[in-house]
Design a protein around this motif. Structure first.
Motif, PDB file in Angstrom:
ATOM      1  N   ILE A 178       5.573  -7.862 -11.623  1.00 16.93           N
ATOM      2  CA  ILE A 178       5.731  -9.276 -11.966  1.00 16.93           C
ATOM      3  C   ILE A 178       4.684 -10.112 -11.247  1.00 16.93           C
ATOM      4  O   ILE A 178       4.009 -10.957 -11.850  1.00 16.93           O
ATOM      5  N   VAL A 179       4.535  -9.882  -9.952  1.00 17.48           N
ATOM      6  CA  VAL A 179       3.568 -10.656  -9.169  1.00 17.48           C
ATOM      7  C   VAL A 179       2.152 -10.408  -9.667  1.00 17.48           C
ATOM      8  O   VAL A 179       1.371 -11.353  -9.860  1.00 17.48           O
ATOM      9  N   GLU A 180       1.804  -9.160  -9.901  1.00 20.23           N
ATOM     10  CA  GLU A 180       0.451  -8.837 -10.350  1.00 20.23           C
ATOM     11  C   GLU A 180       0.151  -9.463 -11.709  1.00 20.23           C
ATOM     12  O   GLU A 180      -0.966  -9.921 -11.955  1.00 20.23           O
ATOM     13  N   THR A 181       1.156  -9.505 -12.597  1.00 20.69           N
ATOM     14  CA  THR A 181       0.955 -10.112 -13.912  1.00 20.69           C
ATOM     15  C   THR A 181       0.720 -11.611 -13.789  1.00 20.69           C
ATOM     16  O   THR A 181      -0.202 -12.167 -14.404  1.00 20.69           O
ATOM     17  N   LEU A 182       1.538 -12.276 -12.990  1.00 21.82           N
ATOM     18  CA  LEU A 182       1.381 -13.715 -12.802  1.00 21.82           C
ATOM     19  C   LEU A 182       0.043 -14.053 -12.147  1.00 21.82           C
ATOM     20  O   LEU A 182      -0.645 -14.984 -12.567  1.00 21.82           O
ATOM     21  N   VAL A 183      -0.321 -13.280 -11.132  1.00 27.43           N
ATOM     22  CA  VAL A 183      -1.590 -13.527 -10.441  1.00 27.43           C
ATOM     23  C   VAL A 183      -2.763 -13.290 -11.379  1.00 27.43           C
ATOM     24  O   VAL A 183      -3.750 -14.043 -11.370  1.00 27.43           O
ATOM     25  N   ALA A 184      -2.677 -12.250 -12.200  1.00 27.08           N
ATOM     26  CA  ALA A 184      -3.763 -11.951 -13.137  1.00 27.08           C
ATOM     27  C   ALA A 184      -3.981 -13.100 -14.111  1.00 27.08           C
ATOM     28  O   ALA A 184      -5.116 -13.423 -14.466  1.00 27.08           O
ATOM     29  N   HIS A 185      -2.894 -13.741 -14.566  1.00 30.51           N
ATOM     30  CA  HIS A 185      -3.028 -14.864 -15.485  1.00 30.51           C
ATOM     31  C   HIS A 185      -3.672 -16.075 -14.828  1.00 30.51           C
ATOM     32  O   HIS A 185      -4.212 -16.934 -15.514  1.00 30.51           O
ATOM     33  N   LEU A 186      -3.598 -16.132 -13.507  1.00 24.83           N
ATOM     34  CA  LEU A 186      -4.269 -17.205 -12.779  1.00 24.83           C
ATOM     35  C   LEU A 186      -5.674 -16.789 -12.351  1.00 24.83           C
ATOM     36  O   LEU A 186      -6.353 -17.544 -11.660  1.00 24.83           O
ATOM     37  N   GLY A 187      -6.086 -15.587 -12.744  1.00 28.73           N
ATOM     38  CA  GLY A 187      -7.421 -15.112 -12.402  1.00 28.73           C
ATOM     39  C   GLY A 187      -7.590 -14.769 -10.935  1.00 28.73           C
ATOM     40  O   GLY A 187      -8.692 -14.868 -10.383  1.00 28.73           O
ATOM     41  N   GLY A 188      -6.484 -14.371 -10.276  1.00 28.59           N
ATOM     42  CA  GLY A 188      -6.522 -14.122  -8.840  1.00 28.59           C
ATOM     43  C   GLY A 188      -6.379 -12.667  -8.460  1.00 28.59           C
ATOM     44  O   GLY A 188      -6.430 -11.768  -9.302  1.00 28.59           O
ATOM     45  N   THR A 189      -6.168 -12.451  -7.171  1.00 29.22           N
ATOM     46  CA  THR A 189      -6.029 -11.103  -6.615  1.00 29.22           C
ATOM     47  C   THR A 189      -4.828 -11.059  -5.677  1.00 29.22           C
ATOM     48  O   THR A 189      -4.396 -12.082  -5.141  1.00 29.22           O
ATOM     49  N   VAL A 190      -4.305  -9.838  -5.469  1.00 29.19           N
ATOM     50  CA  VAL A 190      -3.184  -9.620  -4.557  1.00 29.19           C
ATOM     51  C   VAL A 190      -3.578  -8.547  -3.555  1.00 29.19           C
ATOM     52  O   VAL A 190      -4.071  -7.484  -3.937  1.00 29.19           O
ATOM     53  N   ASP A 191      -3.336  -8.818  -2.279  1.00 27.32           N
ATOM     54  CA  ASP A 191      -3.622  -7.845  -1.224  1.00 27.32           C
ATOM     55  C   ASP A 191      -2.334  -7.616  -0.443  1.00 27.32           C
ATOM     56  O   ASP A 191      -1.751  -8.563   0.093  1.00 27.32           O
ATOM     57  N   VAL A 192      -1.862  -6.358  -0.405  1.00 28.16           N
ATOM     58  CA  VAL A 192      -0.605  -6.028   0.259  1.00 28.16           C
ATOM     59  C   VAL A 192      -0.870  -5.080   1.424  1.00 28.16           C
ATOM     60  O   VAL A 192      -1.580  -4.088   1.281  1.00 28.16           O
ATOM     61  N   CYS A 193      -0.273  -5.413   2.574  1.00 34.32           N
ATOM     62  CA  CYS A 193      -0.377  -4.556   3.747  1.00 34.32           C
ATOM     63  C   CYS A 193       1.012  -4.401   4.342  1.00 34.32           C
ATOM     64  O   CYS A 193       1.662  -5.397   4.690  1.00 34.32           O
ATOM     65  N   VAL A 194       1.531  -3.169   4.445  1.00 37.15           N
ATOM     66  CA  VAL A 194       2.869  -2.920   4.968  1.00 37.15           C
ATOM     67  C   VAL A 194       2.790  -1.894   6.086  1.00 37.15           C
ATOM     68  O   VAL A 194       1.900  -1.044   6.125  1.00 37.15           O
ATOM     69  N   GLY A 195       3.747  -1.983   7.008  1.00 39.87           N
ATOM     70  CA  GLY A 195       3.787  -1.058   8.126  1.00 39.87           C
ATOM     71  C   GLY A 195       5.146  -1.073   8.772  1.00 39.87           C
ATOM     72  O   GLY A 195       6.092  -1.705   8.285  1.00 39.87           O
ATOM     73  N   VAL A 196       5.276  -0.414   9.910  1.00 43.90           N
ATOM     74  CA  VAL A 196       6.574  -0.275  10.570  1.00 43.90           C
ATOM     75  C   VAL A 196       7.075  -1.590  11.140  1.00 43.90           C
ATOM     76  O   VAL A 196       8.282  -1.777  11.339  1.00 43.90           O
ATOM     77  N   ASP A 197       6.187  -2.535  11.432  1.00 43.24           N
ATOM     78  CA  ASP A 197       6.593  -3.800  12.045  1.00 43.24           C
ATOM     79  C   ASP A 197       6.744  -4.942  11.044  1.00 43.24           C
ATOM     80  O   ASP A 197       7.180  -6.023  11.414  1.00 43.24           O
ATOM     81  N   GLY A 198       6.368  -4.707   9.801  1.00 45.01           N
ATOM     82  CA  GLY A 198       6.490  -5.778   8.827  1.00 45.01           C
ATOM     83  C   GLY A 198       5.505  -5.636   7.690  1.00 45.01           C
ATOM     84  O   GLY A 198       4.760  -4.650   7.605  1.00 45.01           O
ATOM     85  N   GLY A 199       5.501  -6.632   6.826  1.00 44.06           N
ATOM     86  CA  GLY A 199       4.611  -6.604   5.679  1.00 44.06           C
ATOM     87  C   GLY A 199       3.906  -7.928   5.503  1.00 44.06           C
ATOM     88  O   GLY A 199       4.383  -8.977   5.949  1.00 44.06           O
ATOM     89  N   ARG A 200       2.775  -7.873   4.816  1.00 35.61           N
ATOM     90  CA  ARG A 200       1.968  -9.074   4.589  1.00 35.61           C
ATOM     91  C   ARG A 200       1.367  -9.004   3.200  1.00 35.61           C
ATOM     92  O   ARG A 200       0.718  -7.998   2.846  1.00 35.61           O
ATOM     93  N   THR A 201       1.579 -10.030   2.395  1.00 34.18           N
ATOM     94  CA  THR A 201       1.005 -10.104   1.057  1.00 34.18           C
ATOM     95  C   THR A 201       0.201 -11.402   0.950  1.00 34.18           C
ATOM     96  O   THR A 201       0.722 -12.481   1.259  1.00 34.18           O
ATOM     97  N   VAL A 202      -1.054 -11.271   0.520  1.00 41.27           N
ATOM     98  CA  VAL A 202      -1.919 -12.436   0.365  1.00 41.27           C
ATOM     99  C   VAL A 202      -2.339 -12.528  -1.089  1.00 41.27           C
ATOM    100  O   VAL A 202      -2.864 -11.575  -1.663  1.00 41.27           O
ATOM    101  N   VAL A 203      -2.076 -13.691  -1.670  1.00 42.45           N
ATOM    102  CA  VAL A 203      -2.488 -13.976  -3.053  1.00 42.45           C
ATOM    103  C   VAL A 203      -3.601 -15.007  -3.022  1.00 42.45           C
ATOM    104  O   VAL A 203      -3.453 -16.065  -2.403  1.00 42.45           O
ATOM    105  N   ASN A 204      -4.712 -14.692  -3.667  1.00 40.57           N
ATOM    106  CA  ASN A 204      -5.832 -15.621  -3.778  1.00 40.57           C
ATOM    107  C   ASN A 204      -6.078 -15.929  -5.244  1.00 40.57           C
ATOM    108  O   ASN A 204      -6.202 -15.020  -6.060  1.00 40.57           O
ATOM    109  N   VAL A 205      -6.118 -17.219  -5.583  1.00 40.61           N
ATOM    110  CA  VAL A 205      -6.408 -17.642  -6.954  1.00 40.61           C
ATOM    111  C   VAL A 205      -7.493 -18.718  -6.925  1.00 40.61           C
ATOM    112  O   VAL A 205      -7.618 -19.451  -5.945  1.00 40.61           O
ATOM    113  N   PRO A 206      -8.268 -18.807  -7.981  1.00 44.87           N
ATOM    114  CA  PRO A 206      -9.293 -19.853  -8.033  1.00 44.87           C
ATOM    115  C   PRO A 206      -8.679 -21.235  -8.012  1.00 44.87           C
ATOM    116  O   PRO A 206      -7.618 -21.471  -8.574  1.00 44.87           O
ATOM    117  N   ARG A 207      -9.346 -22.134  -7.338  1.00 44.85           N
ATOM    118  CA  ARG A 207      -8.854 -23.510  -7.283  1.00 44.85           C
ATOM    119  C   ARG A 207      -9.244 -24.269  -8.531  1.00 44.85           C
ATOM    120  O   ARG A 207      -8.453 -25.097  -9.005  1.00 44.85           O
TER     121      ARG A 207
END
Length: 207
Positions: A178-207
């Motif tokens: 769902i997230v990847e589809t929505l981001v793609a329609h905005l022409g953006g990218t998704v970067d996901v980083c997960v580990g034992v202490d937590g997770g981090r997701t960064v979405v970048n879209v054109p302004r």
């Protein structure tokens, strides 16, 4: 610049909008009906403990109604403040689900005026990321989720961090889709980083 018309085939935008609005109105009506039933039950109940329990249910339903309203597709194209919208949305998310699970949600947002449809799509992305993070909060303590929004001359970035990811396999495939589809329609990218202490997701879209 992507907009809502990119989400459906040519010629189907009007029908898609009408269908989504009709479904939204029906959901509003069903939530209002449920709230009214609980209100009547409270009025007709004498036991203090039962009344308190029903009042809690009523408050929860109202929180879900506010969240549903915040996630509705905009009826008109206009310019809105993204930070103000996300504050309202995140307040609704917290009250409808996170607070009951002991999950704290913190925000650090930069103001930005954008098109209402792009704002709505970004709100849907944030909602999906926060609810996904909430499902993976640590079982050993209170959960913490943080949303950060920053802008540059050319881009908008949303970062969601949570303390409950153990490994990438725990993230549900449908959540990512769902997230990847929505981001793609905005022409953006998704970067996901997960580990034992937590997770981090960064979405970048054109302004």
């Amino acid at each position: 610049m992507s907009n809502l018309s990119d989400l459906v085939p040519d010629g189907g935008v009007r029908a898609e909008r009408l269908l989504l609005r009709e479904l939204a109105h029906r959901t509003d009506d069903e939530l209002a009906s449920a709230i009214n039933l609980v209100t009547k039950a409270i009025d007709g109940c004498d036991g203090a403990e039962v009344r308190a329990t029903l009042a809690s249910v009523q408050d929860r339903l109202r929180s879900h109604a506010r969240l549903h309203h915040a996630l509705q597709m905009p009826q008109f194209t206009t310019t809105v403040d993204l930070a103000a919208y996300l504050q309202q949305l995140c307040r609704s998310i917290s009250r409808s689900s996170l607070e009951h699970e002991g999950i704290a949600l913190s925000l650090l947002l930069q103001p930005l005026k954008i098109d209402s449809e792009r704002c709505w799509l970004l709100g849907m992305i944030v909602f999906e990321l926060i609810t996904s993070a909430a499902r993976h909060v640590s079982d050993s303590g209170a959960g913490e989720i943080h949303l950060e929004l920053w802008v540059t001359a050319t881009s908008i970035s949303c970062c969601i961090t949570g303390n409950g990811f153990s490994d990438e396999s725990r993230s549900r495939e449908e959540d990512r889709s769902i997230v990847e589809t929505l981001v793609a329609h905005l022409g953006g990218t998704v970067d996901v980083c997960v580990g034992v202490d937590g997770g981090r997701t960064v979405v970048n879209v054109p302004r």
